[in-house]
Design a protein around this motif. Structure first.
Motif, PDB file in Angstrom:
ATOM      1  N   GLU A  89     -20.005 -21.954  13.526  1.00 42.55           N
ATOM      2  CA  GLU A  89     -19.297 -20.676  13.589  1.00 42.55           C
ATOM      3  C   GLU A  89     -17.780 -20.858  13.540  1.00 42.55           C
ATOM      4  O   GLU A  89     -17.055 -19.915  13.269  1.00 42.55           O
ATOM      5  CB  GLU A  89     -19.649 -19.934  14.884  1.00 42.55           C
ATOM      6  CG  GLU A  89     -21.082 -19.466  14.972  1.00 42.55           C
ATOM      7  CD  GLU A  89     -21.408 -18.885  16.334  1.00 42.55           C
ATOM      8  OE1 GLU A  89     -21.609 -17.651  16.406  1.00 42.55           O
ATOM      9  OE2 GLU A  89     -21.449 -19.655  17.314  1.00 42.55           O
ATOM     10  N   ILE A  93     -12.335 -18.974   9.031  1.00 45.68           N
ATOM     11  CA  ILE A  93     -12.364 -17.544   9.328  1.00 45.68           C
ATOM     12  C   ILE A  93     -12.751 -17.310  10.785  1.00 45.68           C
ATOM     13  O   ILE A  93     -12.152 -16.483  11.479  1.00 45.68           O
ATOM     14  CB  ILE A  93     -13.324 -16.804   8.368  1.00 45.68           C
ATOM     15  CG1 ILE A  93     -12.759 -16.862   6.949  1.00 45.68           C
ATOM     16  CG2 ILE A  93     -13.547 -15.368   8.799  1.00 45.68           C
ATOM     17  CD1 ILE A  93     -13.700 -16.380   5.872  1.00 45.68           C
ATOM     18  N   GLY A  94     -13.736 -18.066  11.278  1.00 46.72           N
ATOM     19  CA  GLY A  94     -14.174 -17.924  12.667  1.00 46.72           C
ATOM     20  C   GLY A  94     -13.060 -18.215  13.654  1.00 46.72           C
ATOM     21  O   GLY A  94     -12.876 -17.487  14.636  1.00 46.72           O
ATOM     22  N   ALA A  96      -9.816 -18.040  13.013  1.00 50.73           N
ATOM     23  CA  ALA A  96      -8.818 -16.975  12.847  1.00 50.73           C
ATOM     24  C   ALA A  96      -9.229 -15.724  13.616  1.00 50.73           C
ATOM     25  O   ALA A  96      -8.393 -15.082  14.278  1.00 50.73           O
ATOM     26  CB  ALA A  96      -8.621 -16.655  11.371  1.00 50.73           C
ATOM     27  N   GLU A  97     -10.511 -15.392  13.570  1.00 53.39           N
ATOM     28  CA  GLU A  97     -10.997 -14.225  14.309  1.00 53.39           C
ATOM     29  C   GLU A  97     -10.857 -14.424  15.811  1.00 53.39           C
ATOM     30  O   GLU A  97     -10.537 -13.484  16.541  1.00 53.39           O
ATOM     31  CB  GLU A  97     -12.459 -13.938  13.941  1.00 53.39           C
ATOM     32  CG  GLU A  97     -12.618 -13.372  12.551  1.00 53.39           C
ATOM     33  CD  GLU A  97     -14.068 -13.257  12.095  1.00 53.39           C
ATOM     34  OE1 GLU A  97     -14.972 -13.794  12.774  1.00 53.39           O
ATOM     35  OE2 GLU A  97     -14.287 -12.636  11.037  1.00 53.39           O
ATOM     36  N   LEU A  98     -11.078 -15.641  16.295  1.00 53.00           N
ATOM     37  CA  LEU A  98     -10.913 -15.934  17.720  1.00 53.00           C
ATOM     38  C   LEU A  98      -9.464 -15.752  18.156  1.00 53.00           C
ATOM     39  O   LEU A  98      -9.188 -15.219  19.236  1.00 53.00           O
ATOM     40  CB  LEU A  98     -11.365 -17.366  18.032  1.00 53.00           C
ATOM     41  CG  LEU A  98     -12.862 -17.636  17.943  1.00 53.00           C
ATOM     42  CD1 LEU A  98     -13.136 -19.135  18.083  1.00 53.00           C
ATOM     43  CD2 LEU A  98     -13.606 -16.873  19.024  1.00 53.00           C
ATOM     44  N   GLU A 100      -7.215 -13.814  16.582  1.00 56.27           N
ATOM     45  CA  GLU A 100      -6.912 -12.381  16.472  1.00 56.27           C
ATOM     46  C   GLU A 100      -7.453 -11.593  17.651  1.00 56.27           C
ATOM     47  O   GLU A 100      -6.835 -10.657  18.127  1.00 56.27           O
ATOM     48  CB  GLU A 100      -7.489 -11.809  15.173  1.00 56.27           C
ATOM     49  CG  GLU A 100      -6.671 -12.127  13.955  1.00 56.27           C
ATOM     50  CD  GLU A 100      -7.251 -11.522  12.679  1.00 56.27           C
ATOM     51  OE1 GLU A 100      -8.179 -10.683  12.762  1.00 56.27           O
ATOM     52  OE2 GLU A 100      -6.766 -11.892  11.605  1.00 56.27           O
ATOM     53  N   SER A 101      -8.635 -11.968  18.141  1.00 51.68           N
ATOM     54  CA  SER A 101      -9.245 -11.243  19.259  1.00 51.68           C
ATOM     55  C   SER A 101      -8.776 -11.784  20.613  1.00 51.68           C
ATOM     56  O   SER A 101      -9.302 -11.392  21.650  1.00 51.68           O
ATOM     57  CB  SER A 101     -10.774 -11.309  19.160  1.00 51.68           C
ATOM     58  OG  SER A 101     -11.204 -12.648  19.331  1.00 51.68           O
ATOM     59  N   ARG A 103      -9.267 -14.561  22.062  1.00 46.59           N
ATOM     60  CA  ARG A 103     -10.177 -15.438  22.808  1.00 46.59           C
ATOM     61  C   ARG A 103      -9.577 -16.811  22.984  1.00 46.59           C
ATOM     62  O   ARG A 103      -9.946 -17.547  23.885  1.00 46.59           O
ATOM     63  CB  ARG A 103     -11.527 -15.557  22.098  1.00 46.59           C
ATOM     64  CG  ARG A 103     -12.425 -14.361  22.380  1.00 46.59           C
ATOM     65  CD  ARG A 103     -13.864 -14.611  22.051  1.00 46.59           C
ATOM     66  NE  ARG A 103     -14.494 -15.662  22.857  1.00 46.59           N
ATOM     67  CZ  ARG A 103     -15.649 -16.222  22.549  1.00 46.59           C
ATOM     68  NH1 ARG A 103     -16.297 -15.849  21.473  1.00 46.59           N
ATOM     69  NH2 ARG A 103     -16.158 -17.156  23.304  1.00 46.59           N
TER      70      ARG A 103
END
Length: 140
Positions: A89, A93-94, A96-98, A100-101, A103
């Motif tokens: 995961e 991209i994964g 980057a999403e972490l 952005e959110s 985490r």
């Protein structure tokens, strides 16, 4: 209507054939990479034991040397464990999403970076002096 089915089946068969070829090429590429890595390791091992060697590439002499390099790596499995995720995961991209959110922060990600020493094979065009050194003096 029957003509459409025949054309669709031909296209389906053609796509299936192309897909099979792609999968075979991927397997071939993987096998070639393994072979290249093994042979490169053997060359590196020889150079480390015996010194630089002379090899020919496109009929031109090259000096083969081993270069020590420091390689930056990322400990994806530790990050995955700490975040209770799978390493799969944690692709670009994964991650980057972490971030952005919120985490994980980019500063915290740096804690999972580490450096490792590696040896690389280097080939450079041989000069007359290189050839004399490797061959044990000038030959007439």
């Amino acid at each position: 209507m029957n003509d459409l089915n025949v054309r669709t089946e031909i296209k389906q068969s053609e796509i299936n054939g192309l897909f099979q070829e792609v999968e075979q090429l991927k397997k071939d590429r993987s096998r070639m990479k393994e072979t290249i890595d093994k042979k490169t390791e053997k060359i590196i091992s020889h150079i480390l034991k015996n010194g630089n060697v002379l090899a020919y590439k496109d009929d031109f002499p090259h000096v083969l040397t081993v270069k020590n390099v420091e390689v930056k790596k990322f400990d994806k499995s530790s990050l995955a464990t700490d975040l209770d995720m799978t390493a799969k995961e944690l692709n670009l991209i994964g991650v980057a999403e972490l971030v952005e959110s919120n985490r994980i922060t980019s500063e915290k990600l740096k804690e999972y970076e580490f450096y490792e020493n590696d040896q690389r094979l280097k080939a450079s065009k041989a000069k007359k002096r290189d050839m004399e050194l490797i061959m044990g003096g000038s030959r007439i």
